[in-house]
Motif scaffolding. Structure first.
Motif, PDB file in Angstrom:
ATOM      1  N   ILE A 125      52.335  30.494   2.983  1.00 21.12           N
ATOM      2  CA  ILE A 125      52.431  30.728   1.542  1.00 21.12           C
ATOM      3  C   ILE A 125      52.697  32.202   1.268  1.00 21.12           C
ATOM      4  CG2 ILE A 125      51.229  30.611  -0.672  1.00 21.12           C
ATOM      5  CD1 ILE A 125      51.982  27.870   0.524  1.00 21.12           C
ATOM      6  N   VAL A 126      53.799  32.478   0.586  1.00 20.58           N
ATOM      7  CA  VAL A 126      54.167  33.838   0.185  1.00 20.58           C
ATOM      8  C   VAL A 126      54.124  33.904  -1.338  1.00 20.58           C
ATOM      9  CG1 VAL A 126      55.975  35.599   0.254  1.00 20.58           C
ATOM     10  CG2 VAL A 126      55.713  33.994   2.171  1.00 20.58           C
ATOM     11  N   VAL A 127      53.621  35.004  -1.872  1.00 19.44           N
ATOM     12  CA  VAL A 127      53.682  35.194  -3.322  1.00 19.44           C
ATOM     13  C   VAL A 127      54.844  36.136  -3.638  1.00 19.44           C
ATOM     14  CG1 VAL A 127      52.553  36.241  -5.323  1.00 19.44           C
ATOM     15  CG2 VAL A 127      51.300  34.661  -3.867  1.00 19.44           C
ATOM     16  N   GLY A 128      55.741  35.655  -4.472  1.00 22.05           N
ATOM     17  CA  GLY A 128      56.875  36.460  -4.905  1.00 22.05           C
ATOM     18  C   GLY A 128      56.547  37.156  -6.209  1.00 22.05           C
ATOM     19  N   ILE A 129      56.626  38.472  -6.206  1.00 23.39           N
ATOM     20  CA  ILE A 129      56.381  39.257  -7.418  1.00 23.39           C
ATOM     21  C   ILE A 129      57.705  39.888  -7.836  1.00 23.39           C
ATOM     22  CG2 ILE A 129      55.150  41.202  -8.440  1.00 23.39           C
ATOM     23  CD1 ILE A 129      52.868  40.704  -6.518  1.00 23.39           C
ATOM     24  N   ASP A 130      58.208  39.451  -8.969  1.00 17.54           N
ATOM     25  CA  ASP A 130      59.458  39.969  -9.520  1.00 17.54           C
ATOM     26  C   ASP A 130      59.106  40.733 -10.787  1.00 17.54           C
ATOM     27  OD1 ASP A 130      60.760  38.397  -7.544  1.00 17.54           O
ATOM     28  OD2 ASP A 130      60.705  36.674  -8.887  1.00 17.54           O
ATOM     29  N   ALA A 131      59.515  41.996 -10.885  1.00 19.54           N
ATOM     30  CA  ALA A 131      59.070  42.818 -12.004  1.00 19.54           C
ATOM     31  C   ALA A 131      60.226  43.465 -12.751  1.00 19.54           C
ATOM     32  CB  ALA A 131      58.107  43.886 -11.512  1.00 19.54           C
ATOM     33  N   LYS A 132      60.035  43.598 -14.068  1.00 17.30           N
ATOM     34  CA  LYS A 132      60.925  44.371 -14.926  1.00 17.30           C
ATOM     35  C   LYS A 132      60.083  45.486 -15.533  1.00 17.30           C
ATOM     36  CE  LYS A 132      63.995  40.539 -16.292  1.00 17.30           C
ATOM     37  NZ  LYS A 132      64.536  39.772 -17.446  1.00 17.30           N
ATOM     38  N   ASN A 133      60.474  46.722 -15.267  1.00 11.11           N
ATOM     39  CA  ASN A 133      59.704  47.882 -15.730  1.00 11.11           C
ATOM     40  C   ASN A 133      58.242  47.794 -15.301  1.00 11.11           C
ATOM     41  OD1 ASN A 133      61.909  49.102 -17.167  1.00 11.11           O
ATOM     42  ND2 ASN A 133      61.615  47.566 -18.772  1.00 11.11           N
ATOM     43  N   GLY A 134      58.023  47.205 -14.124  1.00 13.66           N
ATOM     44  CA  GLY A 134      56.673  47.127 -13.586  1.00 13.66           C
ATOM     45  C   GLY A 134      55.882  45.916 -14.023  1.00 13.66           C
ATOM     46  N   TYR A 135      56.422  45.127 -14.954  1.00  8.02           N
ATOM     47  CA  TYR A 135      55.715  43.941 -15.437  1.00  8.02           C
ATOM     48  C   TYR A 135      56.358  42.679 -14.858  1.00  8.02           C
ATOM     49  CZ  TYR A 135      53.195  46.968 -18.590  1.00  8.02           C
ATOM     50  OH  TYR A 135      52.379  47.962 -19.078  1.00  8.02           O
ATOM     51  N   VAL A 136      55.507  41.734 -14.491  1.00  7.88           N
ATOM     52  CA  VAL A 136      55.955  40.571 -13.740  1.00  7.88           C
ATOM     53  C   VAL A 136      56.820  39.646 -14.589  1.00  7.88           C
ATOM     54  CG1 VAL A 136      55.207  38.576 -12.402  1.00  7.88           C
ATOM     55  CG2 VAL A 136      53.906  40.719 -12.266  1.00  7.88           C
ATOM     56  N   ALA A 137      58.002  39.322 -14.058  1.00 13.65           N
ATOM     57  CA  ALA A 137      58.930  38.399 -14.717  1.00 13.65           C
ATOM     58  C   ALA A 137      58.738  37.001 -14.146  1.00 13.65           C
ATOM     59  CB  ALA A 137      60.367  38.860 -14.510  1.00 13.65           C
ATOM     60  N   THR A 138      58.862  35.993 -15.006  1.00 16.98           N
ATOM     61  CA  THR A 138      58.654  34.602 -14.590  1.00 16.98           C
ATOM     62  C   THR A 138      59.808  33.719 -15.088  1.00 16.98           C
ATOM     63  OG1 THR A 138      57.358  34.097 -16.588  1.00 16.98           O
ATOM     64  CG2 THR A 138      56.133  34.892 -14.665  1.00 16.98           C
ATOM     65  N   GLU A 139      59.720  32.444 -14.716  1.00 22.08           N
ATOM     66  CA  GLU A 139      60.691  31.429 -15.170  1.00 22.08           C
ATOM     67  C   GLU A 139      62.135  31.859 -14.886  1.00 22.08           C
ATOM     68  OE1 GLU A 139      59.327  28.666 -16.030  1.00 22.08           O
ATOM     69  OE2 GLU A 139      57.342  29.590 -16.014  1.00 22.08           O
ATOM     70  N   GLY A 140      62.399  32.118 -13.587  1.00 21.39           N
ATOM     71  CA  GLY A 140      63.747  32.526 -13.227  1.00 21.39           C
ATOM     72  C   GLY A 140      64.139  33.862 -13.829  1.00 21.39           C
ATOM     73  N   TRP A 141      63.134  34.714 -14.046  1.00 21.62           N
ATOM     74  CA  TRP A 141      63.299  36.078 -14.587  1.00 21.62           C
ATOM     75  C   TRP A 141      63.693  36.077 -16.056  1.00 21.62           C
ATOM     76  CZ3 TRP A 141      66.606  38.726 -10.159  1.00 21.62           C
ATOM     77  CH2 TRP A 141      65.875  38.693  -8.972  1.00 21.62           C
ATOM     78  N   LEU A 142      63.567  34.936 -16.713  1.00 19.44           N
ATOM     79  CA  LEU A 142      63.944  34.859 -18.123  1.00 19.44           C
ATOM     80  C   LEU A 142      62.813  35.320 -19.039  1.00 19.44           C
ATOM     81  CD1 LEU A 142      65.823  31.428 -18.154  1.00 19.44           C
ATOM     82  CD2 LEU A 142      66.794  33.736 -17.972  1.00 19.44           C
ATOM     83  N   GLU A 143      61.583  35.339 -18.543  1.00 21.80           N
ATOM     84  CA  GLU A 143      60.440  35.772 -19.340  1.00 21.80           C
ATOM     85  C   GLU A 143      59.720  36.905 -18.618  1.00 21.80           C
ATOM     86  OE1 GLU A 143      57.891  32.461 -20.207  1.00 21.80           O
ATOM     87  OE2 GLU A 143      59.542  31.174 -20.842  1.00 21.80           O
ATOM     88  N   THR A 144      59.121  37.806 -19.396  1.00 25.33           N
ATOM     89  CA  THR A 144      58.349  38.898 -18.814  1.00 25.33           C
ATOM     90  C   THR A 144      56.913  38.804 -19.303  1.00 25.33           C
ATOM     91  OG1 THR A 144      60.318  40.308 -18.813  1.00 25.33           O
ATOM     92  CG2 THR A 144      58.203  41.395 -18.486  1.00 25.33           C
ATOM     93  N   SER A 145      55.978  38.864 -18.361  1.00 27.28           N
ATOM     94  CA  SER A 145      54.556  38.742 -18.703  1.00 27.28           C
ATOM     95  C   SER A 145      53.978  40.108 -19.075  1.00 27.28           C
ATOM     96  CB  SER A 145      53.790  38.174 -17.506  1.00 27.28           C
ATOM     97  OG  SER A 145      53.700  39.150 -16.472  1.00 27.28           O
TER      98      SER A 145
END
Length: 239
Positions: A125-145
């Protein structure tokens, strides 16, 4: 440092995106299995596969193609994109996939990650962390948390995650170089977990810098497909 060439799948083809923008898609090989065989024939040991359709659909859309890729090449394969259920993970592992990447669900439902670790083990199990300006993006990078990448990584590490894939979305597919500062901080903040770098690789020197920072692996996509780095160089670097 492990080198993982990338195959991103959209509509059954190997593609590259620019900053995760699905409207800025370039087909790099219409034959996904053929591209995987190119990597295998070059002596590459492990590849990074993203089901872009799955990331949008929230399900394992290209599961059959990815399973066929594994059988056809025997490559080590890690898969991300659309992983939302334990059943999906179990199915991928059952068809021989080596590692499964959990992305959006790590933010939305941390307990899901904990259960996956308990059921399948931290080596799978790997956790993928995708970030925009340091904040985690979700849903195929369409949303930013509102969750920053360091906080999520440290929370996941406490839970037992031993490997992360970290992507700076604003660098991905741009050939502008990785966000070295983010990798330096992430490697420094984590105590036991390892980091695979992804996004922005432009030239061989980027790999050298990342190795010095201490990442465990680097994913190479556009830099290979654009001809900036060839497979002999990637193989030699890993050796």
């Amino acid at each position: 440092m492990q080198i993982l060439p990338a195959i991103d799948i959209k509509d059954g083809e190997a593609v590259r995106l620019f900053k995760g923008d699905f409207a800025r898609k370039t087909v790099v090989n219409s034959d996904v299995l053929g591209q995987a065989r190119i990597f295998a024939d070059a002596g590459i040991k492990f590849i990074h596969v993203v089901d872009l359709d799955g990331a949008l659909d929230g399900r394992a859309t290209n599961r059959d193609l990815i399973a066929a890729l594994k059988v056809a090449t025997g490559l080590g394969v890690e898969v991300g994109g659309g992983i939302r259920t334990l059943e999906q993970i179990a199915d991928y592992l059952a068809v021989g996939i080596d590692r499964v990447i959990i992305g959006s669900m790590a933010v939305k439902d941390p307990a899901f990650v904990k259960t996956a670790l308990e059921q399948f083990g931290a080596d799978r199990i790997v956790v993928g962390i995708d970030a925009k300006n340091g904040y985690v993006a979700t849903e195929g990078w369409l949303e930013t948390s509102t969750v920053d990448y360091i906080s999520l990584a440290k929370e996941m590490e406490k839970m037992g995650v031993s490997l992360f894939v970290y992507t700076d979305v604003d660098r991905d597919g741009t050939l502008t170089g990785p966000n070295f500062a983010h990798y330096e901080r992430l490697v420094a903040e984590l105590t036991t977990a390892k980091v695979i770098a992804s996004g922005g690789i432009a030239e061989l020197s980027d790999l050298t810098k990342l190795q010095k920072i201490g990442v465990a692996g680097t994913i190479v996509g556009k830099a290979y497909y654009s001809g900036n780095i060839n497979l002999d160089q990637l193989k030699a670097f890993e050796d």
